[in-house]
Design an enzyme around this catalytic site. Structure first.
Site, PDB file in Angstrom:
ATOM      1  N   ILE A   1      18.502 -90.088 -15.032  1.00  0.00           N
ATOM      2  CA  ILE A   1      19.245 -89.800 -13.805  1.00  0.00           C
ATOM      3  C   ILE A   1      18.363 -89.077 -12.798  1.00  0.00           C
ATOM      4  O   ILE A   1      18.376 -89.390 -11.600  1.00  0.00           O
ATOM      5  CB  ILE A   1      20.502 -88.974 -14.131  1.00  0.00           C
ATOM      6  CG1 ILE A   1      21.530 -89.833 -14.879  1.00  0.00           C
ATOM      7  CG2 ILE A   1      21.122 -88.398 -12.851  1.00  0.00           C
ATOM      8  CD1 ILE A   1      22.731 -89.055 -15.392  1.00  0.00           C
TER       9      ILE A   1
ATOM     10  N   ARG B   1       9.195 -80.734 -18.146  1.00  0.00           N
ATOM     11  CA  ARG B   1       8.288 -80.212 -19.168  1.00  0.00           C
ATOM     12  C   ARG B   1       7.169 -81.182 -19.535  1.00  0.00           C
ATOM     13  O   ARG B   1       6.135 -80.764 -20.040  1.00  0.00           O
ATOM     14  CB  ARG B   1       9.087 -79.871 -20.434  1.00  0.00           C
ATOM     15  CG  ARG B   1      10.069 -78.727 -20.249  1.00  0.00           C
ATOM     16  CD  ARG B   1      10.821 -78.424 -21.522  1.00  0.00           C
ATOM     17  NE  ARG B   1      11.643 -79.556 -21.947  1.00  0.00           N
ATOM     18  CZ  ARG B   1      12.402 -79.565 -23.039  1.00  0.00           C
ATOM     19  NH1 ARG B   1      12.430 -78.509 -23.827  1.00  0.00           N
ATOM     20  NH2 ARG B   1      13.130 -80.624 -23.343  1.00  0.00           N
TER      21      ARG B   1
ATOM     22  N   VAL C   1      12.971 -75.260 -17.446  1.00  0.00           N
ATOM     23  CA  VAL C   1      13.999 -74.612 -16.630  1.00  0.00           C
ATOM     24  C   VAL C   1      14.634 -73.421 -17.328  1.00  0.00           C
ATOM     25  O   VAL C   1      15.225 -72.555 -16.670  1.00  0.00           O
ATOM     26  CB  VAL C   1      15.101 -75.614 -16.200  1.00  0.00           C
ATOM     27  CG1 VAL C   1      14.532 -76.693 -15.303  1.00  0.00           C
ATOM     28  CG2 VAL C   1      15.831 -76.194 -17.398  1.00  0.00           C
TER      29      VAL C   1
ATOM     30  N   ASN D   1      19.128 -80.969 -12.255  1.00  0.00           N
ATOM     31  CA  ASN D   1      19.504 -82.076 -13.125  1.00  0.00           C
ATOM     32  C   ASN D   1      19.090 -81.879 -14.582  1.00  0.00           C
ATOM     33  O   ASN D   1      19.690 -82.465 -15.480  1.00  0.00           O
ATOM     34  CB  ASN D   1      18.876 -83.367 -12.591  1.00  0.00           C
ATOM     35  CG  ASN D   1      18.913 -84.495 -13.599  1.00  0.00           C
ATOM     36  OD1 ASN D   1      19.965 -85.091 -13.846  1.00  0.00           O
ATOM     37  ND2 ASN D   1      17.768 -84.793 -14.217  1.00  0.00           N
TER      38      ASN D   1
ATOM     39  N   TYR E   1      27.733 -77.964 -25.728  1.00  0.00           N
ATOM     40  CA  TYR E   1      27.323 -78.694 -24.525  1.00  0.00           C
ATOM     41  C   TYR E   1      28.436 -78.672 -23.479  1.00  0.00           C
ATOM     42  O   TYR E   1      28.201 -78.409 -22.296  1.00  0.00           O
ATOM     43  CB  TYR E   1      26.970 -80.131 -24.915  1.00  0.00           C
ATOM     44  CG  TYR E   1      26.632 -81.049 -23.767  1.00  0.00           C
ATOM     45  CD1 TYR E   1      25.379 -80.991 -23.158  1.00  0.00           C
ATOM     46  CD2 TYR E   1      27.544 -81.995 -23.307  1.00  0.00           C
ATOM     47  CE1 TYR E   1      25.055 -81.852 -22.108  1.00  0.00           C
ATOM     48  CE2 TYR E   1      27.242 -82.854 -22.274  1.00  0.00           C
ATOM     49  CZ  TYR E   1      25.984 -82.779 -21.677  1.00  0.00           C
ATOM     50  OH  TYR E   1      25.684 -83.627 -20.640  1.00  0.00           O
TER      51      TYR E   1
ATOM     52  N   LYS F   1      28.458 -77.060 -19.633  1.00  0.00           N
ATOM     53  CA  LYS F   1      28.727 -77.853 -18.432  1.00  0.00           C
ATOM     54  C   LYS F   1      29.961 -77.324 -17.690  1.00  0.00           C
ATOM     55  O   LYS F   1      30.006 -77.366 -16.452  1.00  0.00           O
ATOM     56  CB  LYS F   1      28.896 -79.323 -18.795  1.00  0.00           C
ATOM     57  CG  LYS F   1      27.619 -79.990 -19.289  1.00  0.00           C
ATOM     58  CD  LYS F   1      26.525 -79.995 -18.219  1.00  0.00           C
ATOM     59  CE  LYS F   1      25.340 -80.849 -18.631  1.00  0.00           C
ATOM     60  NZ  LYS F   1      24.282 -80.887 -17.594  1.00  0.00           N
TER      61      LYS F   1
END
Length: 253
Positions: free
Chosen positions: A19, A39, A61, A86, A151, A155
């Site tokens: 994405i 990375r 990040v 992202n 996860y 989010k």
């Protein structure tokens, strides 16, 4: 649809593939100068070589100091007008087997990675005439899925951050939004497909169908569809759109 202002500088975390790469390429096509950050130096270099971005920066990040230094280096070329947060990672496990370390990993990359990136760009962005922050969240930030509690929690946190920060920035020219893709045809979802195959003995086609069934359209989302939504949010015509979590999911949510 109103496009981007003249030659903005965009930074896309996790921009080397999937994405993120589709978003970077769309921003380049729309006239932005794009730096991809991630990375894997080789993957980032390939994105630049292919024309999907102009510059690359290597950083994790979840490492605030490393990310801040990389963003400062990119800002030397030109102030950052657009941040696409992202970068992300997904791990699945039943809640009973999701230990504190798993929750910490999911929060560090998926939530704190967004926080670190925004903290690095916002001071220089908020006093300029145009700024766009878009976090790539997930439908897992709008609803629950079994076996991805850590996860999904991360989010959900991203979307809470977006909604709160949008209100703080409402008196400026900075908008803050999230896009929430459903299961998308990327390397990340390929890992989920392999996991389903290994644990259930299903074929690849059956594993893909298991994920695609969440989408009422009966398919996986494409990275370009997510990129198109992000590009719209970055346009000058979307100046009144802020604090939103836009699902790109075929009607799932």
């Amino acid at each position: 649809m109103s496009g981007l202002p003249h030659s903005p500088l965009a930074l896309v975390t996790g921009g080397g593939r999937g994405i993120g790469r589709a978003i970077a390429a769309s921003l380049v096509s729309a006239g932005a100068t794009v730096t991809v950050l991630g990375r894997n130096a080789a993957t980032l270099a390939e994105a630049v070589d292919s024309g999907a971005a102009h510059f690359a920066a290597v950083a994790d990040v979840s490492d605030e100091a490393s990310l801040k230094a990389a963003i400062a280096e990119a800002s030397v070329r030109q102030p950052i007008d657009i941040l696409i947060a992202n970068a992300g990672s997904a791990e699945s496990a039943p809640f009973a087997k999701s230990d504190a370390a798993l929750f910490a990993r999911m929060m560090d990359v998926n939530f704190m990675g967004v926080v670190h990136a925004i903290r690095a760009v916002l001071p220089g962005m908020k006093d300029r005439p145009y700024g766009r922050i878009v976090a790539v969240a997930s439908t897992a930030g709008l609803k629950g899925y079994a076996y991805v509690s850590a996860y999904s929690a991360a989010k959900h946190a991203v979307i809470g951050l977006v909604r709160s920060l949008a209100l703080e920035m409402a008196g400026s020219n900075v908008t803050v939004n999230a896009v929430c893709p459903g299961f998308t045809d990327t390397d990340l979802v390929a890992g989920s497909i392999e996991n389903i195959m290994n644990k259930t003995g299903r074929s690849r086609e059956q594993a893909i169908a298991e994920l695609a069934k969440h989408n009422p359209q009966g398919r996986l989302i494409t990275p370009q569809e997510v990129a198109d939504a992000v590009l719209w949010l970055c346009g000058e015509g979307a100046g009144a759109i802020t604090g939103q979590a836009i699902a790109v999911a075929g009607g799932e949510v």
